[in-house]
Design a protein around this motif. Structure first.
Motif, PDB file in Angstrom:
ATOM      1  N   SER A 164      51.109  29.256 -11.943  1.00  0.00           N
ATOM      2  CA  SER A 164      51.695  30.367 -11.788  1.00  0.00           C
ATOM      3  C   SER A 164      52.642  30.365 -10.766  1.00  0.00           C
ATOM      4  CB  SER A 164      50.571  31.593 -11.966  1.00  0.00           C
ATOM      5  OG  SER A 164      50.140  31.313 -10.487  1.00  0.00           O
ATOM      6  N   PHE A 165      53.531  31.327 -10.991  1.00  0.00           N
ATOM      7  CA  PHE A 165      54.673  31.823  -9.711  1.00  0.00           C
ATOM      8  C   PHE A 165      54.082  32.910  -9.132  1.00  0.00           C
ATOM      9  CE2 PHE A 165      57.262  29.015 -12.625  1.00  0.00           C
ATOM     10  CZ  PHE A 165      57.825  28.139 -11.855  1.00  0.00           C
ATOM     11  N   PRO A 166      54.410  32.973  -7.633  1.00  0.00           N
ATOM     12  CA  PRO A 166      55.441  32.064  -7.022  1.00  0.00           C
ATOM     13  C   PRO A 166      54.815  30.786  -6.442  1.00  0.00           C
ATOM     14  CG  PRO A 166      54.515  33.758  -5.298  1.00  0.00           C
ATOM     15  CD  PRO A 166      54.042  33.925  -6.889  1.00  0.00           C
ATOM     16  N   GLN A 167      53.579  30.845  -6.668  1.00  0.00           N
ATOM     17  CA  GLN A 167      53.011  29.413  -6.398  1.00  0.00           C
ATOM     18  C   GLN A 167      51.369  29.367  -6.985  1.00  0.00           C
ATOM     19  OE1 GLN A 167      54.290  27.165  -4.367  1.00  0.00           O
ATOM     20  NE2 GLN A 167      52.868  25.566  -4.008  1.00  0.00           N
ATOM     21  N   ASP A 168      51.111  28.246  -7.658  1.00  0.00           N
ATOM     22  CA  ASP A 168      49.896  27.982  -8.017  1.00  0.00           C
ATOM     23  C   ASP A 168      48.963  28.249  -7.093  1.00  0.00           C
ATOM     24  OD1 ASP A 168      47.213  26.639  -8.681  1.00  0.00           O
ATOM     25  OD2 ASP A 168      48.200  26.148 -10.358  1.00  0.00           O
ATOM     26  N   MET A 169      47.728  29.009  -7.083  1.00  0.00           N
ATOM     27  CA  MET A 169      46.811  29.187  -6.000  1.00  0.00           C
ATOM     28  C   MET A 169      46.317  28.039  -5.334  1.00  0.00           C
ATOM     29  SD  MET A 169      43.962  32.035  -5.438  1.00  0.00           S
ATOM     30  CE  MET A 169      45.000  33.281  -5.285  1.00  0.00           C
ATOM     31  N   ASN A 170      45.873  27.131  -6.454  1.00  0.00           N
ATOM     32  CA  ASN A 170      45.048  25.985  -6.085  1.00  0.00           C
ATOM     33  C   ASN A 170      46.012  24.993  -5.714  1.00  0.00           C
ATOM     34  OD1 ASN A 170      42.622  24.607  -5.330  1.00  0.00           O
ATOM     35  ND2 ASN A 170      42.680  23.460  -7.413  1.00  0.00           N
TER      36      ASN A 170
ATOM     37  N   CYS B 186      39.828  21.594   2.517  1.00  0.00           N
ATOM     38  CA  CYS B 186      38.530  21.218   2.910  1.00  0.00           C
ATOM     39  C   CYS B 186      38.470  19.914   3.728  1.00  0.00           C
ATOM     40  CB  CYS B 186      37.396  21.227   1.984  1.00  0.00           C
ATOM     41  SG  CYS B 186      37.250  22.975   1.202  1.00  0.00           S
ATOM     42  N   PHE B 187      39.058  18.919   3.302  1.00  0.00           N
ATOM     43  CA  PHE B 187      38.961  17.315   3.709  1.00  0.00           C
ATOM     44  C   PHE B 187      39.919  17.516   4.915  1.00  0.00           C
ATOM     45  CE2 PHE B 187      40.098  13.171   4.428  1.00  0.00           C
ATOM     46  CZ  PHE B 187      38.905  12.532   4.086  1.00  0.00           C
ATOM     47  N   ASP B 188      41.117  17.934   4.927  1.00  0.00           N
ATOM     48  CA  ASP B 188      41.982  17.476   6.083  1.00  0.00           C
ATOM     49  C   ASP B 188      42.097  18.447   7.018  1.00  0.00           C
ATOM     50  OD1 ASP B 188      43.237  15.175   4.715  1.00  0.00           O
ATOM     51  OD2 ASP B 188      44.587  16.410   3.423  1.00  0.00           O
ATOM     52  N   THR B 189      41.697  19.842   6.738  1.00  0.00           N
ATOM     53  CA  THR B 189      41.966  21.026   7.646  1.00  0.00           C
ATOM     54  C   THR B 189      40.644  21.219   8.149  1.00  0.00           C
ATOM     55  OG1 THR B 189      43.938  21.642   6.713  1.00  0.00           O
ATOM     56  CG2 THR B 189      42.910  23.014   8.513  1.00  0.00           C
TER      57      THR B 189
ATOM     58  N   SER C  39      48.948  20.876  -1.137  1.00  0.00           N
ATOM     59  CA  SER C  39      47.491  20.505  -0.960  1.00  0.00           C
ATOM     60  C   SER C  39      46.976  21.672  -1.888  1.00  0.00           C
ATOM     61  CB  SER C  39      47.167  20.726   0.157  1.00  0.00           C
ATOM     62  OG  SER C  39      47.679  19.735   1.220  1.00  0.00           O
ATOM     63  N   ASN C  40      45.742  21.110  -2.444  1.00  0.00           N
ATOM     64  CA  ASN C  40      44.679  21.921  -3.208  1.00  0.00           C
ATOM     65  C   ASN C  40      43.724  22.310  -2.060  1.00  0.00           C
ATOM     66  OD1 ASN C  40      42.932  19.879  -3.234  1.00  0.00           O
ATOM     67  ND2 ASN C  40      43.609  19.308  -5.483  1.00  0.00           N
ATOM     68  N   LEU C  41      42.463  23.289  -2.547  1.00  0.00           N
ATOM     69  CA  LEU C  41      41.630  23.763  -1.785  1.00  0.00           C
ATOM     70  C   LEU C  41      40.765  22.329  -1.324  1.00  0.00           C
ATOM     71  CD1 LEU C  41      39.564  25.560  -0.458  1.00  0.00           C
ATOM     72  CD2 LEU C  41      38.527  25.837  -2.745  1.00  0.00           C
TER      73      LEU C  41
ATOM     74  N   SER D 272      48.438  25.845  -2.900  1.00  0.00           N
ATOM     75  CA  SER D 272      48.968  26.513  -1.917  1.00  0.00           C
ATOM     76  C   SER D 272      48.562  26.564  -0.671  1.00  0.00           C
ATOM     77  CB  SER D 272      49.346  27.991  -2.257  1.00  0.00           C
ATOM     78  OG  SER D 272      47.943  28.579  -2.641  1.00  0.00           O
ATOM     79  N   TRP D 273      47.700  25.400  -0.610  1.00  0.00           N
ATOM     80  CA  TRP D 273      46.766  25.185   0.740  1.00  0.00           C
ATOM     81  C   TRP D 273      47.164  24.445   1.746  1.00  0.00           C
ATOM     82  CZ3 TRP D 273      42.201  28.012   1.418  1.00  0.00           C
ATOM     83  CH2 TRP D 273      41.752  28.702   0.161  1.00  0.00           C
ATOM     84  N   GLY D 274      48.349  24.173   1.661  1.00  0.00           N
ATOM     85  CA  GLY D 274      49.223  23.312   2.728  1.00  0.00           C
ATOM     86  C   GLY D 274      49.992  22.293   2.037  1.00  0.00           C
ATOM     87  N   PRO D 275      50.422  21.264   2.842  1.00  0.00           N
ATOM     88  CA  PRO D 275      49.728  20.711   3.805  1.00  0.00           C
ATOM     89  C   PRO D 275      50.104  21.371   5.379  1.00  0.00           C
ATOM     90  CG  PRO D 275      51.328  19.180   3.117  1.00  0.00           C
ATOM     91  CD  PRO D 275      51.231  20.244   2.284  1.00  0.00           C
ATOM     92  N   HIS D 276      51.435  21.791   5.286  1.00  0.00           N
ATOM     93  CA  HIS D 276      51.754  22.502   6.730  1.00  0.00           C
ATOM     94  C   HIS D 276      51.513  23.982   6.738  1.00  0.00           C
ATOM     95  CE1 HIS D 276      53.462  18.497   6.696  1.00  0.00           C
ATOM     96  NE2 HIS D 276      54.206  18.590   5.553  1.00  0.00           N
ATOM     97  N   ALA D 277      51.699  24.413   5.633  1.00  0.00           N
ATOM     98  CA  ALA D 277      51.043  25.979   5.727  1.00  0.00           C
ATOM     99  C   ALA D 277      50.791  26.595   4.467  1.00  0.00           C
ATOM    100  CB  ALA D 277      52.734  26.609   6.195  1.00  0.00           C
ATOM    101  N   LEU D 278      49.941  27.624   4.537  1.00  0.00           N
ATOM    102  CA  LEU D 278      49.526  28.076   3.304  1.00  0.00           C
ATOM    103  C   LEU D 278      50.519  28.915   2.814  1.00  0.00           C
ATOM    104  CD1 LEU D 278      45.866  29.262   5.009  1.00  0.00           C
ATOM    105  CD2 LEU D 278      46.282  27.452   3.571  1.00  0.00           C
ATOM    106  N   MET D 279      50.426  28.943   1.257  1.00  0.00           N
ATOM    107  CA  MET D 279      51.706  29.407   0.685  1.00  0.00           C
ATOM    108  C   MET D 279      51.505  30.543  -0.155  1.00  0.00           C
ATOM    109  SD  MET D 279      54.026  27.426   1.515  1.00  0.00           S
ATOM    110  CE  MET D 279      55.371  27.581   0.212  1.00  0.00           C
ATOM    111  N   ARG D 280      50.434  31.124  -0.091  1.00  0.00           N
ATOM    112  CA  ARG D 280      50.077  32.305  -0.574  1.00  0.00           C
ATOM    113  C   ARG D 280      49.292  33.420   0.363  1.00  0.00           C
ATOM    114  NH1 ARG D 280      49.240  32.994  -7.253  1.00  0.00           N
ATOM    115  NH2 ARG D 280      48.233  34.741  -6.470  1.00  0.00           N
ATOM    116  N   HIS D 281      49.448  34.507   0.280  1.00  0.00           N
ATOM    117  CA  HIS D 281      48.691  35.562   1.052  1.00  0.00           C
ATOM    118  C   HIS D 281      47.239  35.526   0.744  1.00  0.00           C
ATOM    119  CE1 HIS D 281      47.735  38.746   4.029  1.00  0.00           C
ATOM    120  NE2 HIS D 281      47.012  39.395   3.101  1.00  0.00           N
TER     121      HIS D 281
END
Length: 382
Positions: free
Chosen positions: A225-231, A336-339, A330-332, A233-242
């Protein structure tokens, strides 16, 4: 003729209603709701009265070749009349049109004058079902507001207790509906929560049952989905959904109150339209980089416990992501692994069939109960 009603969290497009060859005919296709993928549908039609309609109605689901992973149209939707319970509609008849387009057709009884007929891709799971679960588990689950969505709907977290930063114990964090209409995962979560309320584990369990409340309320499918698939939108540099910002903040609170290496994050999903069985995704690099984690043994044990529902290849790694629209994100699991550095898995449960059995809500809850037992045993053993 029957009339389509666009209300609540409906999802349908290109609706047609007429009388053809002596029977009523309704036809529609799922709407992508401004996303890339389409799959989920939910619609209601009414016999407004005023004319005598034929006793039979043909339901036509158009252009299924545009639905995600819908190669054969094997899936089995659900139907209900007025306010009766949902039941499986049965397999549709696959029709290939002269130009190659594919549609599915079903024949059912025409609703009586003033009555309704409602159709959905799979058993819906709305906030009302969650409230029913909480009522039937005698107040075991505590509900807290952890933030709001982009549309200002509340984001809710359930927990059995908050844990204690000073007491190192394992913990479990559960999520569902990162893709809003992946309802088979929600019914599995319902079963997990009901079983946990029975066995009352001592360790803290936190749960976000609706990761995308906006999508649930709009009737979105939510995949790609737009603006960003929730799964995605977990990075790698910034979270992309509120919404992922909110859940990530809650995950960190939970993380501070558990022993991370001995805890587990489980994300419940649903696969493509025609996929059957149950399977889990993990990252193979866990084996080499996090040898202290028991992820592989936990998932292997879980796959064995879920037989015969489990797919023959239960433990899987994602290969599609680099080629998707969100391949660089990144996905969730990767978060969980990287962050966070906490064990995790995501699990996919078919919308309609596993182990050769057509699934009903009792089956989904049974699957959830098995998962609850196995994870509780694994975390206690740790």
């Amino acid at each position: 003729m029957l009339e389509f009603l666009r209300d609540g969290n409906s999802n349908f497009a290109a609706a047609e209603s007429d009388i053809e060859n002596g029977i009523c005919r309704i036809a529609f296709t799922p709407s992508p709701h401004n996303g890339i993928a389409k799959l989920w549908f939910r619609c209601r039609v009414r016999n407004a009265g005023g004319e005598r309609l034929p006793e039979k109605t043909k339901i036509v689901l158009k252009n299924i070749q545009g639905m995600l992973c819908c190669d054969t149209g094997r899936f089995i939707p659900v139907i209900r009349r007025d306010h009766s319970d949902w039941v499986r509609l049965g397999r549709g008849t696959r029709i290939v049109l002269p130009d190659g387009r594919i549609q599915l057709e079903w024949i059912t009884e025409t609703p009586a004058s003033g009555a309704f007929l409602e159709l959905a891709f799979c058993y819906p799971y709305d906030p009302e079902e969650l409230e029913q679960m909480m009522k039937e588990t005698s107040g075991y689950w505590k509900k807290d507001e952890i933030g709001v969505t982009g549309d200002d709907h509340l984001m809710i977290r359930l927990s059995n207790h908050y844990g204690d930063p000073q007491r190192g114990v394992p913990g479990l964090y559960l999520l569902a509906r990162q893709h809003a209409a992946e309802v088979s995962g929600a019914w599995v979560l319902d079963g997990i929560l009901r079983r946990l309320a029975e066995i009352r584990p001592e360790f803290p369990v936190w749960c976000v049952p609706f990761a995308d409340p906006d999508g649930v309320m709009r009737g979105d499918y939510g995949k790609d989905s737009f603006p960003q698939d929730m799964n995605r939108s977990w990075g790698p540099h910034a979270l992309m959904r509120h919404e992922t910002q909110v859940i990530a903040a809650d995950l960190r609170l939970w993380y501070q109150r558990v022993m991370p290496d001995r805890s587990f994050v489980l994300d419940l999903h649903s696969p493509g339209a025609d996929e059957t069985g149950i399977y889990a995704f993990w990252l193979e690099k866990v084996r080499e980089q996090k040898p202290a984690w028991k992820t592989e043994s936990i998932l292997t044990r879980l796959g064995n416990a879920l037989a015969p529902y489990a797919a023959s290849s239960f433990l899987r790694t994602s290969s599609y992501k680099p080629y998707s629209a969100w391949g660089m994100f990144s996905n969730l699991s990767e978060f969980c692994f990287d962050t966070l550095s906490v064990p995790f898995a995501s699990m996919e449960t078919s919308y309609f069939e596993a182990g050769g059995k057509v699934l009903d809500r009792a089956d989904y809850r049974k699957i959830g109960s098995v998962i609850a037992d196995e994870l509780t045993a694994a975390l206690k053993k740790e």
